[in-house]
Design an enzyme around this catalytic site. Structure first.
Site, PDB file in Angstrom:
ATOM      1  CE  LYS A 185     -10.832  -5.751  -0.266  1.00 53.54           C
ATOM      2  NZ  LYS A 185     -10.369  -4.371  -0.445  1.00 53.54           N
ATOM      3  NE  ARG A 245      -2.294   4.956   0.194  1.00 49.48           N
ATOM      4  CZ  ARG A 245      -2.949   3.823  -0.089  1.00 49.48           C
ATOM      5  NH1 ARG A 245      -2.309   2.792  -0.578  1.00 49.48           N
ATOM      6  NH2 ARG A 245      -4.250   3.737   0.115  1.00 49.48           N
ATOM      7  NE  ARG A 279      -8.474 -11.558  -1.322  1.00 49.83           N
ATOM      8  CZ  ARG A 279      -7.674 -10.508  -1.232  1.00 49.83           C
ATOM      9  NH1 ARG A 279      -7.821  -9.642  -0.244  1.00 49.83           N
ATOM     10  NH2 ARG A 279      -6.709 -10.335  -2.110  1.00 49.83           N
ATOM     11  CG  ASP A 323      -5.934  -6.449   2.277  1.00 47.47           C
ATOM     12  OD1 ASP A 323      -7.099  -6.456   1.848  1.00 47.47           O
ATOM     13  OD2 ASP A 323      -5.089  -5.600   1.931  1.00 47.47           O
ATOM     14  NE  ARG A 366     -10.792  -6.001  -6.993  1.00 49.28           N
ATOM     15  CZ  ARG A 366      -9.760  -5.658  -6.237  1.00 49.28           C
ATOM     16  NH1 ARG A 366      -8.535  -5.842  -6.684  1.00 49.28           N
ATOM     17  NH2 ARG A 366      -9.961  -5.141  -5.054  1.00 49.28           N
ATOM     18  CB  SER A 387      -0.896   0.028   1.239  1.00 52.35           C
ATOM     19  OG  SER A 387      -1.944  -0.885   1.099  1.00 52.35           O
ATOM     20  CB  SER A 394     -12.858   1.731   0.277  1.00 50.53           C
ATOM     21  OG  SER A 394     -11.902   1.809  -0.757  1.00 50.53           O
TER      22      SER A 394
HETATM   23  C1  S3P Z   1      -5.647  -0.877  -0.127  1.00 48.76           C
HETATM   24  C2  S3P Z   1      -6.858  -0.783   0.483  1.00 48.76           C
HETATM   25  C3  S3P Z   1      -7.736  -1.927   0.743  1.00 48.76           C
HETATM   26  C4  S3P Z   1      -6.981  -3.245   0.629  1.00 48.76           C
HETATM   27  C5  S3P Z   1      -6.096  -3.297  -0.566  1.00 48.76           C
HETATM   28  C6  S3P Z   1      -5.091  -2.159  -0.550  1.00 48.76           C
HETATM   29  C7  S3P Z   1      -4.882   0.355  -0.335  1.00 48.76           C
HETATM   30  O1  S3P Z   1      -8.780  -1.890  -0.186  1.00 48.76           O
HETATM   31  O2  S3P Z   1      -7.889  -4.326   0.589  1.00 48.76           O
HETATM   32  O3  S3P Z   1      -5.385  -4.525  -0.573  1.00 48.76           O
HETATM   33  O4  S3P Z   1      -3.658   0.281  -0.578  1.00 48.76           O
HETATM   34  O5  S3P Z   1      -5.475   1.431  -0.252  1.00 48.76           O
HETATM   35  P1  S3P Z   1     -10.096  -1.030   0.115  1.00 48.76           P
HETATM   36  O6  S3P Z   1      -9.686   0.113   0.941  1.00 48.76           O
HETATM   37  O7  S3P Z   1     -10.668  -0.579  -1.178  1.00 48.76           O
HETATM   38  O8  S3P Z   1     -11.004  -1.972   0.833  1.00 48.76           O
END
Ligand code: S3P
Length: 422
Positions: A333, A19, A337, A306, A114, A15, A158
């Site tokens: 996802k 970014r 899942r 996750d 998705r 994540s 999210s």
């Molecule tokens: C993520 C946010 C989550 C997570 C994904 C990575 C991110 O998704 O499940 O693996 O990096 O912002 P959501 O926030 O859409 O649920």
């Protein structure tokens, strides 16, 4: 039964990695990002940025990114290939909404299933023109242009939707506020704050004011707690294990799985906690001699989102019943899942019922061997790799290669740290 021992360093946080690359691309000048994992998802973000005119090159253990400035991304005729990565597609949609030009974001078969309408809806109040295909899925066309700040309320908690809005907000005229329904991961907020962006967080409400420019900023990524989780689960299932996981990110919006492990009877020790670029990082060690069932829902389910496939695996042999609720997002996802874990665990002899938003699982003493499908989903593949270590017979996975989306080399590393008394 065997045990795990030794010291493990997991790949850099996925994540934060997405970014770090995106913010480096939007900055002015050169940023160095250290500790990026080798997973395919981060390669997708890099590939998309390169296609938009951002020069990136590898240097020792780092990636060097030549930022093009907040509005410097160049349109390209070809579709931007986000591979398997929903984070790439949703966050880039926010960024591209404020660039001049027309862009198309696409992905692999799993990503094409998705939901993307939600990101279009979240960005609409800013004046963004984002068009998924008629079924609300990729490919997504973004007709970039001027944006105005707005208040948005994503339909589900999210971090991807929140981040898409905050990143678009960097390019808007006036402040943008996101009001969330639950505490999703806050890496974007921490990183924007660390780059001097005017950002105010008040509970579930975050407001960003557009900066004139973003400064180039080096980043050092903590290990990914979501990858460390596979090791922790393996230790919990192999009593007597003694493993040190070093330099793991411990952001409280991500540590739900540690709380779940404790609720199921394990002890998680944290040591050497320090700050890396605004993120807490430390060493983890797990002690466990048997798990018990637990009731997991609400914010805890969100903070462990996750890792919930692993919770299902742990529950399969925990004493008593485990319920996981409030996790309907798992159905959209990389695979469904909830269904994928239930199917695989049943094939190994577990007693699993699915609900619309989770599972009810009655622990059995041991898992057996069997054939399991990964459903094109790295976290499902990785969870059943752990299952294969502790099951009574061989677990045959149809597509172990898809684990490389987040954790290439996991199965080999796991077996290297595994010893049996035989
Ligand atoms: C993520 C946010 C989550 C997570 C994904 C990575 C991110 O998704 O499940 O693996 O990096 O912002 P959501 O926030 O859409 O649920």
């Amino acid at each position: 039964m065997g045990r795990l021992s030794g010291t493990v360093r997991v790949p850099g946080d996925k994540s934060i990695g997405h970014r770090a690359l995106m913010l480096a691309a939007l900055a002015e000048g050169r940023s160095i990002v250290r500790g990026l994992g080798a997973g395919a998802d981060l390669a997708s973000t890099r590939r998309v940025l390169e296609a938009l005119g951002v020069a990136c090159h590898d240097e020792a253990d780092a990636v060097v990114v030549e930022g093009v400035g907040l509005r410097g991304l160049r349109p390209t005729d070809a579709a931007l290939d986000c591979g398997n990565s929903g984070t790439t597609m949703r966050l880039m949609t926010g960024i591209l909404a404020g660039q001049a030009g027309r862009f198309v974001l696409d992905g692999d078969a799993s990503l094409r299933r998705r939901p993307m309408r939600r990101v279009a809806d979240v960005l609409a109040p800013l004046g963004a023109d984002v068009r998924p295909a008629a079924d609300g899925r990729p490919p997504v066309q973004v007709n970039g242009g001027p944006l105005r700040g707005a208040t948005v309320r994503p339909p589900v908690a999210s971090a991807q939707l929140k981040s898409a809005a905050l990143l678009a907000g960097l390019l808007a005229e006036g402040p943008t506020t996101v009001v969330e329904s639950g505490p999703s991961r806050d890496h974007t907020e921490r990183m924007l704050g660390g780059r001097g962006v005017d950002l105010a967080v008040d509970g579930l409400r975050v407001t960003v004011r557009p900066p004139e420019r973003l400064p180039a900023t080096d980043a050092r990524l903590p290990g990914d707690l979501s990858s460390a989780a596979f090791w922790l689960a393996a230790c919990a299932l192999a009593p007597g294990s003694d493993l040190r996981l070093v330099d793991v990110g411990l952001n409280p919006t991500r540590t739900g799985f540690l709380d779940v492990l404790e609720a199921m009877g394990a002890t998680v020790e944290r040591a050497d906690v320090e700050d890396w670029c605004g993120e807490p990082v430390g060493t983890l060690r797990l002690r466990c001699d048997g798990l018990v069932g637990a009731d997991i829902g609400g914010d805890l389910a969100l903070r462990a989102l996750d890792e919930l496939p692993l919770v299902a695996l742990l529950a399969a042999t925990a004493r008593g019943e485990t319920r996981v609720r409030d996790a309907a997002e798992l159905r959209v996802k990389e695979s469904d899942r909830i269904a994928a874990m239930a199917e695989g665990l049943r094939a190994l002899g577990a007693r699993v019922d699915t609900t619309p938003d989770g599972w009810a699982i009655e622990g059995v003493p041991r898992l057996g061997g069997g054939s399991v499908r990964a459903h094109d989903d790295h976290r499902v593949a990785l969870a059943f790799t752990v299952a294969g270590l502790v099951a009574d017979g061989p677990v045959i996975l149809d597509d172990p290669a898809c684990a490389a989306v987040s954790y290439p080399g996991f199965a080999a590393a796991l077996h290297e740290r595994w010893s049996t008394d035989r």
